[in-house]
Structures are given as C-alpha cells and as structure tokens.
Design an enzyme around this catalytic site. Structure first.
Site, PDB file in Angstrom:
ATOM      1  N   GLU A   1     -19.183  -5.353  10.924  1.00 17.77           N
ATOM      2  CA  GLU A   1     -20.143  -4.560  11.682  1.00 17.77           C
ATOM      3  C   GLU A   1     -21.175  -5.422  12.407  1.00 17.77           C
ATOM      4  O   GLU A   1     -21.558  -5.109  13.542  1.00 17.77           O
ATOM      5  CB  GLU A   1     -20.860  -3.581  10.740  1.00 17.77           C
ATOM      6  CG  GLU A   1     -19.966  -2.508  10.146  1.00 17.77           C
ATOM      7  CD  GLU A   1     -19.260  -2.934   8.875  1.00 17.77           C
ATOM      8  OE1 GLU A   1     -18.544  -2.109   8.281  1.00 17.77           O
ATOM      9  OE2 GLU A   1     -19.437  -4.113   8.465  1.00 17.77           O
TER      10      GLU A   1
ATOM     11  N   LYS B   1       0.843  -1.185   0.000  1.00 17.41           N
ATOM     12  CA  LYS B   1       0.000   0.000   0.000  1.00 17.41           C
ATOM     13  C   LYS B   1       0.886   1.246   0.000  1.00 17.41           C
ATOM     14  O   LYS B   1       1.815   1.361   0.790  1.00 17.41           O
ATOM     15  CB  LYS B   1      -0.906  -0.001   1.227  1.00 17.41           C
ATOM     16  CG  LYS B   1      -2.043   1.002   1.161  1.00 17.41           C
ATOM     17  CD  LYS B   1      -3.048   0.789   2.287  1.00 17.41           C
ATOM     18  CE  LYS B   1      -4.221   1.743   2.163  1.00 17.41           C
ATOM     19  NZ  LYS B   1      -5.223   1.559   3.231  1.00 17.41           N
TER      20      LYS B   1
ATOM     21  N   ARG C   1     -25.315  -1.857   8.033  1.00 17.02           N
ATOM     22  CA  ARG C   1     -24.948  -3.245   7.781  1.00 17.02           C
ATOM     23  C   ARG C   1     -25.219  -4.143   8.991  1.00 17.02           C
ATOM     24  O   ARG C   1     -25.151  -5.365   8.875  1.00 17.02           O
ATOM     25  CB  ARG C   1     -23.464  -3.332   7.409  1.00 17.02           C
ATOM     26  CG  ARG C   1     -23.029  -2.305   6.375  1.00 17.02           C
ATOM     27  CD  ARG C   1     -21.618  -2.533   5.908  1.00 17.02           C
ATOM     28  NE  ARG C   1     -21.580  -3.519   4.846  1.00 17.02           N
ATOM     29  CZ  ARG C   1     -20.463  -3.999   4.302  1.00 17.02           C
ATOM     30  NH1 ARG C   1     -19.291  -3.605   4.756  1.00 17.02           N
ATOM     31  NH2 ARG C   1     -20.507  -4.884   3.339  1.00 17.02           N
TER      32      ARG C   1
END
Length: 629
Positions: A377, A290, A405
């Site tokens: 979640e 990344k 969610r």
C-alpha cells in the site's frame, strides 16, 4: 460409521500429540472434510484454509502450543488451527455475530498468539515474542507462518532484516502457493518459483551417478547417456542460477531449508522437529496448493478465496435470477472504465485487490493502464504520486482499512505536493463478517486534517458516480469513500457529469430538527426524519464542508444532529461542530457515529443497529435526546 474417528478425539493440540505420526495423514484428511462441511454451511475464507491443513497439523504436533507461539500472517488460513485448538464445536458460528472471528483473535483463545487481519505482520510479531522470551529466560519457540503474497510487502522484509541480525530462535515458514487473494505479481514470486528448480541439481547428479554402472550394458547406452548428460548440464545451470538467487534469505541472516511438500504431513513433522532444535533465525520454504482437496477451489482459487456457501458437486438447474442492484464496487468499476475511455491519462492502481476493488473489467479493457503493485500500500500511493508529477491521472482503488497503512505516503508524497491523485476508498464503514480489522471507520478522521484533500461521501449509487467524476476532475488530492455492498437502488447515470465541490443539498424539508448526514447515513436519516418531521441535508462533501448550508440550518432549526458511518472522534460531526464554533452559533448538537470502542464482526444490519445507526435506532436516539436536553 463415524467419518472422523481421530478428529473427534482431538479437543486440544495435546490430544493430537498423543497420536502416532503415521496417523496424521488420516487426521489431515478428516480435518479437510470437516472444513469442507463447516465452511460450506457458514461461508468464510476457504481456499487458503484447504491449502494449510497438513502444515497446521504438523505445527501443532511438533510445537508445544500455546507455550510456543504460532503467528499466522493475515490469518484467513487459520480455520484448521481453530479446529485443533478447542473451537471445533463452534465452527458453525464462524464470522457470525457473537461467534468465532474469521481471523486469530487474542481474546478468543490462548492459542491465538497475535491478533491479525492485515498482511505481513507475522515476522515482526513473532520476532518480538522471541526477543521477549529470551529476555525473560523462557525456553519457548516462535514461528511466523507467512504466504508468498504477504512476503511482497515491505514490512515483511523490514522484519527479516531486523531478525537476521539478532541472536534469537525464530522460524519463518514461507507458505508458497503462488497466490494472495489474486495471483501474485512482482519479482519476488517469480524468484520463488525459480527456486523450486534448486533441488533438481542434486537429484539429477544422484540419478547420473547411480545409473552410470548399468548404462554401458544397454544397447545404445553411450548415445543416450550423452543426451542425458547434456540435459543435466542445462538443468544444472538453471539450478545453479536459482541457488545463487537463494542467497537472498541467507544474506538476511536466515538459514534456508526447502522447498518441501506442504501436503506431506509426516515429512513436515520430521523437518519441523529438526528445525525446532536449531538455533538462530531459520526459514522453511513450503510448497502448497491453495484450495487443495476441493476441485473447484483448486481450479479457481481466486473465486474460492472466500465463499458464502459451497456449490453442489452436481450443478442445480439453472434459474435466471432477478436483476440485482449493483454494488458500490461495481458502480466504481463501471465508472472507471467509462472515465478511462474518455481520458487516456487515467491509470488504475491496486495493492493486490483486483477482484475486491472491482478492477477485473478495467484490466481486461486497459491492460497497459492497470497496475497491481502487490500487497504494498505504501508503494502504491508513492507510485501514484510519481505518475501524477508527470501528468498522468492515477486512481488508487483501495479499502479504507488498507489505506491506513499508507498514511505517511498520502500526506508526504501526495497531499503536501498537491498532486491530483484520486483515492477510491471501498469498504468505508462497517464491513460485517470480516470484523474490526477490516472495518473502515477511521478514514474521515485521518483524512480530514490533511491539507489540500477533497473528501466526498456519496449517499447512493448515482451519487457515487457523480462524486467520482467530480473528484477526478479536481486538480488536487481527493478521496471518495463508499460502503461495502449495495445502496438504495438509485438509477445510475451513464454519463460523467460533475457537481459543485463543497456543496450539499437538502433531501427533506422539516421543522425544528436538522439532520446533517454524510454518505451511507443519508438513507436511514431520511427514514427516521419521516417520523420526526426533520430536515435532512445530504452534505456530499466532508471537506471542503458546506459552511453556508450548516449555518443556515443551524439558524433555522432548534436542534442539530450529525450522522456518519465513521468514528465520532474527529469525523464529519466534528467538522460541523467546528463550523458552528467558528460562526459563534450555540445550539444543542447530537453526534451520531461510531463510539470510541472496537466493533464486532457479524451481520452489518445487526451491527449498525447495535451502534445506534439504523433508521429505527436513529429515530429513538434523536427523540430521547430531545426529551433530555
């Protein structure tokens, strides 16, 4: 000299495919430089895009897009994809009003196969496309590109479980960079890291076989060979363990390939060409870094996940900035640390949003009471419910859009059992550049109908702290929803005072018009009321709502206006209408909220003005309405 001679030749992937494979590394280098320049000027998601450059080039080189489907998970790594698919000259509009969206958006380009913004949806969506193509007799290919952070969510595994049992041609690319926004947590990332050892078994065996012919000719060769042999056995044992754990994906019915270097574009092309010709579910494990190609982002991918603009390579002279107003997120983070110091039962839970939700300092001060559950979640809420059953006081720090969610868990695992879980709901209302996938416009509507819930909406920073303390002390499920960014600049108390639940306050006394305002709409309502000489009530609570105050205002004023930064349907305004109906009061009522449409991305002030929720727009709407009724 033209810095991007090859990239300038590419308007669509068809142009890219006309190049020779040996030219692709230069394309990737030029694309990375273009990305650095464009995001450096506009801001936006950054480190994730730098890490996906070579993979994006290889995918569009091998696959016949847009006939073949590329489905990007979350989509914050899709900028290189946008550059290669005809939007290079629009990159200067990224995440701006009327410009390019920060995520794939079907209405923006035929190359954006699926609209995204939340994590872990790519495998299910790509599987649906693969099944549809099979039923329609289309010879297309579907590819899901998912990060290892997104792979921690249950939805990804639900899709893997379904896909592995279906006779469809589907490729899942696991982009493994050991990050989501924050560093990944949980058992799966550790498993993925251990599997990088897997290829060492074959590599070491090859080294041993090839070197055996010459070792006996060197002085001390046998002793050296024995040491090498012992080391090979140790590493081979580790590799064998990793190889056994590798059966995870194979047991789902996927044929595993990898891991491969995600920054070697020519090798990626060869691997993808092979995989495109294979039948059945395939999984390619790609290792990327990344922030690759930009040293600041490589060294700190969390900080550079998204940027406003890039810093100079040469640090500018340090200038002490003026004291800034604290954001609502910072107010929450400070309150959380203070409340935790006062109550050892408090624990904090986040679904992979440590930085965004303001939990960095809490983790540092109370590491044993901090739980990052990954992008999960649903689990976060049920986990909180289990903790609450045993006398712990959980605070779930979550964005409004992500709480959607976990709605079933909020209802079934917390509210129906009346468990004292506090939901600190950040990013409530318009969020600006991230657009409709991240807007928190529905929480008042979907929370208000849930039994046992307390819902609070603070009007400024100090109210935020007061209402957090109040709801934390309540022995029931509760939610405090607050917007992104700063508020009015109110002085914030350092205490843990509380207010009476379900009671609002009058912020301004006026005549004829009563504005019943909630949360972030109190400040613009006050500004509008100054010109209209209207009364303004700061309701503080959406549930239980202050019926007495509403009735009193309705009976003493000619016109009632409600204001909220939430969907009009089923929101706080609807709660006011229910109270009026219950008490048989018939007065003209104007609901100010977000109308029934998908909002755009862009500057929050511009968006609120377009939605009729800025101070000026509120004044004009009320004045025009009164003339019309």
């Amino acid at each position: 000299m033209n810095p991007s001679p090859l990239l300038d030749m590419i308007d669509t992937p068809q142009d890219l495919r006309r190049l020779e494979k040996k030219q692709l590394p230069q394309v990737a280098a030029e694309l990375r430089e273009f990305l650095l320049d464009s995001v450096g000027k506009t801001g936006g998601h950054f480190a994730s895009n730098l890490g996906a450059v070579e993979l994006t080039v290889a995918l569009h080189y091998v696959y016949d897009t847009p006939e073949d489907h590329l489905v990007w998970d979350v989509g914050h790594q899709s900028y290189p994809h946008k550059i290669l698919t005809g939007r290079k000259n629009q990159m200067h509009t990224m995440r701006q009003y009327g410009g390019l969206a920060g995520f794939p958006k079907r209405g923006e380009s035929e190359y954006d196969a699926f609209g995204v913004g939340h994590s872990s949806t790519s495998i299910g969506a790509a599987l649906g496309m693969a099944v549809a193509d099979k039923q329609l007799g289309n010879n297309r290919r579907s590819v899901a590109i998912i990060g290892d952070g997104a792979m921690t969510a249950g939805q990804a595994f639900e899709a893997l479980n379904c896909a592995g049992d279906m006779d469809v041609d589907l490729l899942v690319i696991l982009n493994d960079n050991e990050m989501s926004i924050s560093p990944n947590v949980g058992a799966l990332p550790k498993y993925l890291a251990s599997n990088v050892v897997r290829d060492m078994h074959g590599l070491l065996s090859t080294i041993k076989a090839q070197s055996s012919k010459v070792l006996d000719k060197l002085p001390g060769a046998m002793e050296l060979a024995q040491k090498v042999e012992n080391k090979i056995k140790t590493l081979a044992g580790e590799a064998e363990h990793a190889k056994q754990s590798l059966s995870l994906f194979e047991n789902f019915g996927f044929r595993y390939t990898g891991p491969v270097d995600g920054h070697n574009v020519e090798n990626l092309v060869d691997v993808l060409k092979d995989l495109r010709g294979r039948k059945g579910p395939q999984l390619l494990h790609v290792i990327t870094k990344k922030g690759n190609g930009y040293k600041f982002a490589e060294n700190d991918p969390v900080k550079y996940h998204a940027v406003a603009k890039l810093p100079s390579e040469v640090p500018a002279p340090e200038v002490k900035p003026a004291a800034a107003k604290p954001t609502y997120t910072q107010v929450f983070g400070q309150w959380l640390c203070d409340q935790a110091a006062a109550d050892e039962r408090l624990v904090a839970i986040t679904p992979a949003m440590r930085e965004g939700s303001g939990l960095v300092e809490f983790e540092q001060q109370f590491p044993d009471r901090y739980f990052d559950v990954g992008i999960a979640e649903q689990h976060a809420v049920t986990f909180a419910g289990g903790l609450a059953c045993e006398g712990i006081k959980p605070v779930v720090a979550i964005y409004s859009t992500f709480l959607q969610r976990a709605y079933d868990q909020l209802v079934h695992d917390v509210a129906l059992q009346n468990l004292p879980v506090l939901f600190a709901i950040d990013r409530a209302g318009i969020v600006g550049a991230d657009g409709p996938t991240h807007a928190g416009l529905y929480d008042l509507s979907f929370l208000r109908c849930v039994p046992n819930m307390i819902i609070a909406a603070p009007s400024d920073e100090n109210e935020c702290r007061l209402l957090l303390s109040t709801c934390y002390q309540a022995n029931s499920p509760s939610a405090v929803r607050y917007p992104r960014g700063t508020g009015t600049g109110a002085t914030v108390s350092d205490g843990l005072e509380t207010v009476e639940i379900g009671k609002g306050i009058i912020r301004r006394e006026g005549e004829k018009i009563a504005v019943i305002a909630f949360g972030s709409m109190v400040a613009p309502s006050l500004a509008a009321a100054d010109k209209l000489n209207a009364t303004v009530a700061d309701m503080r609570f959406v549930k239980p709502i202050d019926e007495e105050l509403i009735v009193r205002l309705a009976r003493s004023h000619d016109y009632i206006v409600t204001a909220e930064e939430n969907a009009e349907q089923g929101g706080a305004g609807s709660a006011v209408l229910e109270v009026l109906a219950k008490h048989g009061i018939c007065k003209p009522v104007l609901l100010l909220g977000v109308e029934d449409k998908v909002t755009e991305h862009g500057d929050p002030k511009k968006l609120l003005d377009d939605l009729g929720l800025s101070a000026e727009a509120i004044e004009k709407r009320i004045a025009g309405w009164i003339k019309a009724v």
